[in-house]
Scaffold this motif. Structure first.
Motif, PDB file in Angstrom:
ATOM      1  N   TYR A 108       0.817  -1.214   0.000  1.00 33.29           N
ATOM      2  CA  TYR A 108       0.000   0.000   0.000  1.00 33.29           C
ATOM      3  C   TYR A 108       0.854   1.269   0.000  1.00 33.29           C
ATOM      4  O   TYR A 108       0.333   2.382   0.033  1.00 33.29           O
ATOM      5  CB  TYR A 108      -0.966   0.004   1.200  1.00 33.29           C
TER       6      TYR A 108
ATOM      7  N   THR B 261      10.563   7.108  12.761  1.00 34.00           N
ATOM      8  CA  THR B 261       9.553   6.134  12.343  1.00 34.00           C
ATOM      9  C   THR B 261      10.246   5.141  11.424  1.00 34.00           C
ATOM     10  O   THR B 261      10.851   5.540  10.423  1.00 34.00           O
ATOM     11  CB  THR B 261       8.385   6.828  11.609  1.00 34.00           C
ATOM     12  N   THR B 262      10.186   3.859  11.775  1.00 32.38           N
ATOM     13  CA  THR B 262      10.968   2.854  11.064  1.00 32.38           C
ATOM     14  C   THR B 262      10.178   1.558  10.914  1.00 32.38           C
ATOM     15  O   THR B 262       9.285   1.278  11.718  1.00 32.38           O
ATOM     16  CB  THR B 262      12.287   2.563  11.822  1.00 32.38           C
ATOM     17  N   ASN B 263      10.548   0.780   9.905  1.00 35.45           N
ATOM     18  CA  ASN B 263       9.932  -0.547   9.793  1.00 35.45           C
ATOM     19  C   ASN B 263      10.584  -1.535  10.762  1.00 35.45           C
ATOM     20  O   ASN B 263      10.152  -2.681  10.865  1.00 35.45           O
ATOM     21  CB  ASN B 263       9.974  -1.067   8.351  1.00 35.45           C
TER      22      ASN B 263
ATOM     23  N   ASN C 265       3.024   1.063  15.062  1.00 33.24           N
ATOM     24  CA  ASN C 265       2.031   1.537  14.096  1.00 33.24           C
ATOM     25  C   ASN C 265       1.536   0.389  13.245  1.00 33.24           C
ATOM     26  O   ASN C 265       2.341  -0.360  12.681  1.00 33.24           O
ATOM     27  CB  ASN C 265       2.655   2.575  13.147  1.00 33.24           C
TER      28      ASN C 265
ATOM     29  N   THR D 192      11.663  10.148   9.049  1.00 28.41           N
ATOM     30  CA  THR D 192      10.888   9.096   8.429  1.00 28.41           C
ATOM     31  C   THR D 192      11.388   8.872   7.011  1.00 28.41           C
ATOM     32  O   THR D 192      12.515   9.204   6.673  1.00 28.41           O
ATOM     33  CB  THR D 192       9.369   9.432   8.528  1.00 28.41           C
ATOM     34  N   GLY D 193      10.561   8.306   6.152  1.00 26.11           N
ATOM     35  CA  GLY D 193      10.992   8.073   4.777  1.00 26.11           C
ATOM     36  C   GLY D 193       9.829   7.545   3.940  1.00 26.11           C
ATOM     37  O   GLY D 193       8.672   7.805   4.277  1.00 26.11           O
ATOM     38  N   GLY D 194      10.139   6.719   2.992  1.00 25.22           N
ATOM     39  CA  GLY D 194      11.120   5.664   2.853  1.00 25.22           C
ATOM     40  C   GLY D 194      11.546   5.108   4.219  1.00 25.22           C
ATOM     41  O   GLY D 194      10.881   5.322   5.207  1.00 25.22           O
ATOM     42  N   GLU D 195      12.628   4.376   4.208  1.00 28.98           N
ATOM     43  CA  GLU D 195      13.093   3.791   5.461  1.00 28.98           C
ATOM     44  C   GLU D 195      14.330   4.568   5.937  1.00 28.98           C
ATOM     45  O   GLU D 195      15.409   4.458   5.348  1.00 28.98           O
ATOM     46  CB  GLU D 195      13.390   2.298   5.262  1.00 28.98           C
TER      47      GLU D 195
ATOM     48  N   SER E 171       6.749   0.187  12.717  1.00 27.44           N
ATOM     49  CA  SER E 171       5.581  -0.248  11.955  1.00 27.44           C
ATOM     50  C   SER E 171       5.504  -1.768  11.923  1.00 27.44           C
ATOM     51  O   SER E 171       6.479  -2.441  11.579  1.00 27.44           O
ATOM     52  CB  SER E 171       5.659   0.297  10.526  1.00 27.44           C
TER      53      SER E 171
ATOM     54  N   MET F  84       3.702   7.410  -0.925  1.00 32.40           N
ATOM     55  CA  MET F  84       4.011   7.681   0.483  1.00 32.40           C
ATOM     56  C   MET F  84       5.523   7.645   0.733  1.00 32.40           C
ATOM     57  O   MET F  84       6.052   8.449   1.496  1.00 32.40           O
ATOM     58  CB  MET F  84       3.295   6.646   1.334  1.00 32.40           C
TER      59      MET F  84
ATOM     60  N   VAL G 107      -1.360  -0.507  10.126  1.00 32.88           N
ATOM     61  CA  VAL G 107      -2.386  -0.043   9.181  1.00 32.88           C
ATOM     62  C   VAL G 107      -3.331  -1.223   8.898  1.00 32.88           C
ATOM     63  O   VAL G 107      -2.935  -2.182   8.238  1.00 32.88           O
ATOM     64  CB  VAL G 107      -1.746   0.467   7.867  1.00 32.88           C
TER      65      VAL G 107
ATOM     66  N   GLU H 161      -5.726   4.582  10.055  1.00 32.70           N
ATOM     67  CA  GLU H 161      -6.577   4.367   8.871  1.00 32.70           C
ATOM     68  C   GLU H 161      -5.770   4.568   7.597  1.00 32.70           C
ATOM     69  O   GLU H 161      -5.006   5.550   7.472  1.00 32.70           O
ATOM     70  CB  GLU H 161      -7.752   5.352   8.882  1.00 32.70           C
ATOM     71  N   LEU H 162      -5.952   3.648   6.674  1.00 35.21           N
ATOM     72  CA  LEU H 162      -5.282   3.734   5.377  1.00 35.21           C
ATOM     73  C   LEU H 162      -5.719   5.011   4.658  1.00 35.21           C
ATOM     74  O   LEU H 162      -6.907   5.325   4.600  1.00 35.21           O
ATOM     75  CB  LEU H 162      -5.671   2.524   4.525  1.00 35.21           C
ATOM     76  N   MET H 163      -4.742   5.727   4.113  1.00 40.10           N
ATOM     77  CA  MET H 163      -5.069   6.946   3.357  1.00 40.10           C
ATOM     78  C   MET H 163      -4.950   6.653   1.861  1.00 40.10           C
ATOM     79  O   MET H 163      -4.040   5.937   1.441  1.00 40.10           O
ATOM     80  CB  MET H 163      -4.117   8.068   3.760  1.00 40.10           C
TER      81      MET H 163
ATOM     82  N   GLY I 294       6.119   9.291   5.108  1.00 40.51           N
ATOM     83  CA  GLY I 294       4.870   8.966   5.808  1.00 40.51           C
ATOM     84  C   GLY I 294       4.912   9.387   7.254  1.00 40.51           C
ATOM     85  O   GLY I 294       5.911   9.819   7.759  1.00 40.51           O
TER      86      GLY I 294
HETATM   87  N1  SAM Z   1       9.546   2.979   6.510  1.00 35.54           N
HETATM   88  C1  SAM Z   1       9.096   3.510   7.739  1.00 35.54           C
HETATM   89  C2  SAM Z   1       7.940   2.711   8.308  1.00 35.54           C
HETATM   90  O1  SAM Z   1       7.398   1.866   7.592  1.00 35.54           O
HETATM   91  O2  SAM Z   1       7.606   2.954   9.458  1.00 35.54           O
HETATM   92  C3  SAM Z   1       8.740   4.979   7.686  1.00 35.54           C
HETATM   93  C4  SAM Z   1       7.980   5.447   6.485  1.00 35.54           C
HETATM   94  S1  SAM Z   1       6.346   4.760   6.303  1.00 35.54           S
HETATM   95  C5  SAM Z   1       5.788   5.606   4.875  1.00 35.54           C
HETATM   96  C6  SAM Z   1       5.536   5.496   7.676  1.00 35.54           C
HETATM   97  C7  SAM Z   1       4.201   4.907   8.024  1.00 35.54           C
HETATM   98  O3  SAM Z   1       3.289   5.225   6.992  1.00 35.54           O
HETATM   99  C8  SAM Z   1       4.172   3.410   8.194  1.00 35.54           C
HETATM  100  O4  SAM Z   1       3.628   3.101   9.457  1.00 35.54           O
HETATM  101  C9  SAM Z   1       3.266   2.932   7.098  1.00 35.54           C
HETATM  102  O5  SAM Z   1       2.524   1.811   7.481  1.00 35.54           O
HETATM  103  C10 SAM Z   1       2.387   4.151   6.889  1.00 35.54           C
HETATM  104  N2  SAM Z   1       1.753   4.236   5.577  1.00 35.54           N
HETATM  105  C11 SAM Z   1       2.276   4.043   4.351  1.00 35.54           C
HETATM  106  N3  SAM Z   1       1.359   4.225   3.397  1.00 35.54           N
HETATM  107  C12 SAM Z   1       0.207   4.558   4.032  1.00 35.54           C
HETATM  108  C13 SAM Z   1      -1.115   4.878   3.604  1.00 35.54           C
HETATM  109  N4  SAM Z   1      -1.452   4.919   2.332  1.00 35.54           N
HETATM  110  N5  SAM Z   1      -2.043   5.171   4.552  1.00 35.54           N
HETATM  111  C14 SAM Z   1      -1.729   5.154   5.879  1.00 35.54           C
HETATM  112  N6  SAM Z   1      -0.498   4.878   6.337  1.00 35.54           N
HETATM  113  C15 SAM Z   1       0.455   4.568   5.431  1.00 35.54           C
END
Ligand code: SAM
Ligand code: SF4
Length: 331
Positions: free
Chosen positions: A26, A94-96, A156, A65-68, A118, A326, A158, A186-188, A331
């Motif tokens: 996503y 914010t990291t995976n 976090n 944040t990022g990307g990662e 995440s 994103m 989603v 909530e998914l955006m 994000g």
């Molecule tokens: N890579 C890192 C991570 O995954 O935490 C940081 C960047 S990521 C874009 C930041 C957060 O945005 C993550 O928790 C991810 O699940 C969330 N995210 C990405 N796309 C999204 C969307 N369309 N709607 C809601 N959250 C989203």
């Protein structure tokens, strides 16, 4: 710094890179992604100059944040430099979580205190389906190591219709024996997110209540740290019976929090954006490289802030909306 609707801006989210070691469906496509060239990315030194300018104008909190963000080289050095900037009171990441465990100590020593990790599911197969690789256990290890190191940790998640929906209680359980906030976001409908269906907060609450029992609503908008109301985040929290940590809900779609938005975003290629969803931006990196003074830069940021929308336009197909993914925006 205030926008045209008198909202104070005290929080900067910095996207350090558009690259990532995962491919959450996503967020970014598994193939055919083109990344920005290194020379088009904002250098750490340029970011530090910008943060100094913004700290002088009232920004107190920075999130990476990022990307990662952990895939960008010399992250620890950057965090250390950031934490030395006068006026910056809080730095978060914010990291995976895949690379976090090995960096937890050095980042803590550099001044990082808050980490959002995440994790959309603990089920390895579903994790692989969403992200492209196995890793749920590794991310869970990172959560535990972050706590042991002394970080304030948030998880976090989603919720995605018919993908991780039935595994949400397991994710909430992370907060049972740990002082962790587990937040359901909530998914955006941004970039790749448009192809998926999220689960509205009310439905997530029903799933959790049916599994975990009755909860106690915490005061709305609990402040993230200290007594500073301006640091209040967008999550609303509940606490399930006998849980050490809390569960939170971030509901940009069903309960928009734009009226309390206190943030600016810096994309990895150096654009300041006042809103995630709007295309409105100013390229600070180009300005710096063309020799702009600190005063010019601040004036340009004030100008773009003055055009910040009152609320996001998710769900409405309008001119001027953000078309990037994103991972590109941050994000
Ligand atoms: N890579 C890192 C991570 O995954 O935490 C940081 C960047 S990521 C874009 C930041 C957060 O945005 C993550 O928790 C991810 O699940 C969330 N995210 C990405 N796309 C999204 C969307 N369309 N709607 C809601 N959250 C989203
Ligand atoms: Fe990478 Fe984070 Fe996007 Fe997943 S959500 S692809 S980890 S940037």
């Amino acid at each position: 710094m205030k926008d045209g609707f008198e909202r104070k801006t005290e929080y900067l989210r910095i996207s350090l890179t558009d690259r990532c070691n995962l491919r959450c469906q996503y967020c970014m496509p598994s193939q055919g992604v083109t990344f920005r060239r290194h020379e088009d990315m904002m250098k750490y030194e340029e970011m530090l100059r910008l943060v100094e300018i913004l700290a002088g104008a009232g920004v107190k909190k920075v999130r990476l944040t990022g990307g990662e963000p952990t895939v960008r080289r010399d992250l620890t050095w950057f965090v250390k430099e950031l934490s030395g900037i006068r006026g910056i009171e809080q730095i978060g990441l914010t990291t995976n979580g895949l690379k976090f465990a090995e960096m937890a100590d050095e980042l803590y020593d550099a001044g990082l205190r808050l980490v959002n990790i995440s994790l959309d599911t603990l089920n390895e197969e579903v994790y692989k389906y969403i992200t492209g690789q196995y890793g749920a256990k590794k991310v869970m290890d990172a959560v535990n190591i972050a706590l042991m190191t002394g970080y304030k940790v948030k998880v976090n998640c989603v919720p995605l219709k018919e993908i991780n929906e039935r595994y949400l209680p397991e994710v909430a359980y992370i907060a049972r024996d740990r002082a962790v906030d587990v937040r359901f976001i909530e998914l955006m409908p941004i970039g790749c997110g448009k192809a998926f269906e999220g689960v509205p907060t009310e439905d997530v609450k029903t799933i959790l209540k049916n599994t975990l029992g009755i909860y106690r609503e915490e005061t709305e908008f609990l402040q993230e740290i200290g007594e500073e109301p301006e640091f209040a985040g967008p999550a609303k929290y509940v606490r399930f019976k006998d849980f050490e940590g809390r569960c939170g809900f971030i509901s940009p779609m069903s309960d928009c929090f734009c009226d309390r938005c206190n943030r600016l975003r810096l994309t990895a290629d150096g654009c300041i954006k006042p809103c995630l969803y709007s295309d409105e931006k100013i390229n600070i990196c180009s300005m710096m490289r063309a020799g702009a003074s600190d005063k010019d830069i601040l004036a340009a940021i004030h100008e773009v802030l003055s055009h910040k929308n009152q609320r996001h336009s998710f769900g409405r197909d309008i001119l001027g909306q953000e078309h990037r993914r994103m991972n590109e925006i941050g994000g």
